[in-house]
Design a protein around this motif. Structure first.
Motif, PDB file in Angstrom:
ATOM      1  N   ALA A  20       0.841  -1.203   0.000  1.00 14.45           N
ATOM      2  CA  ALA A  20       0.000   0.000   0.000  1.00 14.45           C
ATOM      3  C   ALA A  20       0.870   1.244   0.000  1.00 14.45           C
ATOM      4  CB  ALA A  20      -0.916  -0.009   1.220  1.00 14.45           C
ATOM      5  N   ARG A  21       1.937   1.219   0.788  1.00 15.67           N
ATOM      6  CA  ARG A  21       2.826   2.374   0.856  1.00 15.67           C
ATOM      7  C   ARG A  21       3.641   2.528  -0.424  1.00 15.67           C
ATOM      8  NH1 ARG A  21       4.619   1.223   7.166  1.00 15.67           N
ATOM      9  NH2 ARG A  21       2.588   1.794   8.058  1.00 15.67           N
ATOM     10  N   TYR A  73       2.604   1.554  -3.320  1.00 14.93           N
ATOM     11  CA  TYR A  73       1.610   1.974  -4.301  1.00 14.93           C
ATOM     12  C   TYR A  73       1.412   3.486  -4.250  1.00 14.93           C
ATOM     13  CZ  TYR A  73      -3.033   2.461  -6.471  1.00 14.93           C
ATOM     14  OH  TYR A  73      -4.103   2.842  -7.259  1.00 14.93           O
ATOM     15  N   MET A  74       1.301   4.046  -3.037  1.00 18.31           N
ATOM     16  CA  MET A  74       1.120   5.488  -2.895  1.00 18.31           C
ATOM     17  C   MET A  74       2.326   6.240  -3.449  1.00 18.31           C
ATOM     18  SD  MET A  74      -0.791   5.976   0.805  1.00 18.31           S
ATOM     19  CE  MET A  74       0.306   4.928   1.745  1.00 18.31           C
ATOM     20  N   SER A 129      -7.982   3.839  -4.595  1.00 17.54           N
ATOM     21  CA  SER A 129      -7.539   5.089  -3.970  1.00 17.54           C
ATOM     22  C   SER A 129      -6.176   4.890  -3.309  1.00 17.54           C
ATOM     23  CB  SER A 129      -8.554   5.554  -2.925  1.00 17.54           C
ATOM     24  OG  SER A 129      -9.792   5.831  -3.536  1.00 17.54           O
ATOM     25  N   GLU A 130      -5.404   5.952  -3.274  1.00 14.09           N
ATOM     26  CA  GLU A 130      -4.028   5.853  -2.788  1.00 14.09           C
ATOM     27  C   GLU A 130      -3.945   6.026  -1.269  1.00 14.09           C
ATOM     28  OE1 GLU A 130      -1.767   8.605  -5.227  1.00 14.09           O
ATOM     29  OE2 GLU A 130      -3.108   8.102  -6.890  1.00 14.09           O
ATOM     30  N   THR A 131      -4.583   5.085  -0.555  1.00 18.60           N
ATOM     31  CA  THR A 131      -4.524   5.055   0.906  1.00 18.60           C
ATOM     32  C   THR A 131      -4.357   3.611   1.355  1.00 18.60           C
ATOM     33  OG1 THR A 131      -6.916   4.768   1.225  1.00 18.60           O
ATOM     34  CG2 THR A 131      -6.086   7.031   1.061  1.00 18.60           C
ATOM     35  N   GLU A 132      -3.792   3.445   2.549  1.00 17.65           N
ATOM     36  CA  GLU A 132      -3.615   2.090   3.084  1.00 17.65           C
ATOM     37  C   GLU A 132      -4.960   1.411   3.275  1.00 17.65           C
ATOM     38  OE1 GLU A 132      -1.098   1.573   6.462  1.00 17.65           O
ATOM     39  OE2 GLU A 132       0.361   3.053   5.778  1.00 17.65           O
ATOM     40  N   VAL A 133      -5.946   2.172   3.746  1.00 17.52           N
ATOM     41  CA  VAL A 133      -7.276   1.601   3.999  1.00 17.52           C
ATOM     42  C   VAL A 133      -7.893   1.087   2.703  1.00 17.52           C
ATOM     43  CG1 VAL A 133      -9.637   2.117   4.749  1.00 17.52           C
ATOM     44  CG2 VAL A 133      -7.691   3.051   6.013  1.00 17.52           C
ATOM     45  N   ALA A 134      -7.811   1.892   1.636  1.00 18.75           N
ATOM     46  CA  ALA A 134      -8.408   1.501   0.356  1.00 18.75           C
ATOM     47  C   ALA A 134      -7.732   0.250  -0.199  1.00 18.75           C
ATOM     48  CB  ALA A 134      -8.296   2.648  -0.642  1.00 18.75           C
ATOM     49  N   THR A 151      -6.067  -2.063   1.523  1.00 18.55           N
ATOM     50  CA  THR A 151      -6.388  -3.197   2.398  1.00 18.55           C
ATOM     51  C   THR A 151      -7.789  -3.716   2.123  1.00 18.55           C
ATOM     52  OG1 THR A 151      -4.955  -2.307   4.149  1.00 18.55           O
ATOM     53  CG2 THR A 151      -6.562  -3.972   4.790  1.00 18.55           C
ATOM     54  N   GLU A 152      -8.736  -2.801   1.960  1.00 17.07           N
ATOM     55  CA  GLU A 152     -10.115  -3.211   1.674  1.00 17.07           C
ATOM     56  C   GLU A 152     -10.207  -3.907   0.319  1.00 17.07           C
ATOM     57  OE1 GLU A 152     -12.532   0.248   1.989  1.00 17.07           O
ATOM     58  OE2 GLU A 152     -12.604   0.191   4.202  1.00 17.07           O
TER      59      GLU A 152
END
Length: 203
Positions: A17-18, A20-21, A87-92, A94-95
């Motif tokens: 995720a990180r 990716y951002m 979306s460029e967030t860890e939450v997005a 992970t979901e």
């Protein structure tokens, strides 16, 4: 083994995720991406995909080395997140990786979902490229047929004026299709005479 693989993907998910951002930020800002590569000293080739470049740079910064198979798998997941517009967030991220969805008739989740999304996107792109190539080929064939018919059909005879004849000072050359004027060019009498002589020489 299934539980172990699930745990492995969970641990990698936050890391990816990180990455990716960072990779998406570099995709929007090429100078920033170049600076990252320069800072880490990572050597890449022209055909190395963007996300793989960022992944290698981040791994270099973290002094972590992955086996080629795992590195390639991580790249596929990053690319799958991109084509899925996550979306460029860890939450997005992970979901996205935790949801079970159906792609191409198969229920997938985790890394398999990202890789399946990427594969589906590539198939769609190939289909579009194939259709474009087919359309272009058909257009080329149509154009060649038109040219061939034009070469076989006499357009008419242009009579060359006598050398002593005078041409009007304002001369327009008109290109028509039926009764419709496609183009009208204002040319000098000398240019018109040159065109007529060249056309007449072909006959």
């Amino acid at each position: 083994m299934g539980i172990a693989e699930e745990e492995r993907q969970e641990r990698l998910s936050v890391f990816l995720a990180r990455v990716y951002m960072a990779s998406m930020a570099g995709k929007r800002d090429n100078e920033r991406h170049k600076a990252l590569l320069l800072k880490t000293g990572v050597k890449v080739q022209k055909n190395t995909p963007h996300h793989k470049q960022t992944l290698r740079a981040v791994l270099s910064l973290a002094s972590v080395k992955l086996v080629k198979q795992t590195e390639h798998e991580c790249f596929l997941v990053l690319d799958g997140l991109d084509v899925s517009d996550v979306s460029e967030t860890e939450v997005a991220v992970t979901e996205f990786l935790s949801d079970n969805v159906e792609i191409s008739g198969k229920h997938v989740a985790g890394f398999a979902r990202a890789k399946a999304a990427r594969a589906a996107s590539m198939r769609l792109k190939k289909e579009r490229d194939d259709r474009r190539m087919q359309d272009n080929a058909e257009k080329d064939e149509t154009l060649q047929a038109i040219v061939a018919r034009g070469e076989q059909t006499r357009l008419g005879l242009i009579e060359v004026a006598d050398d002593d004849a005078e041409l009007e000072p304002d001369v327009w050359l008109s290109v028509n299709r039926g009764h419709h004027v496609l183009m009208a060019l204002k040319i000098a009498p000398e240019q018109l005479r040159s065109i007529i002589l060249k056309f007449d020489a072909r006959d």
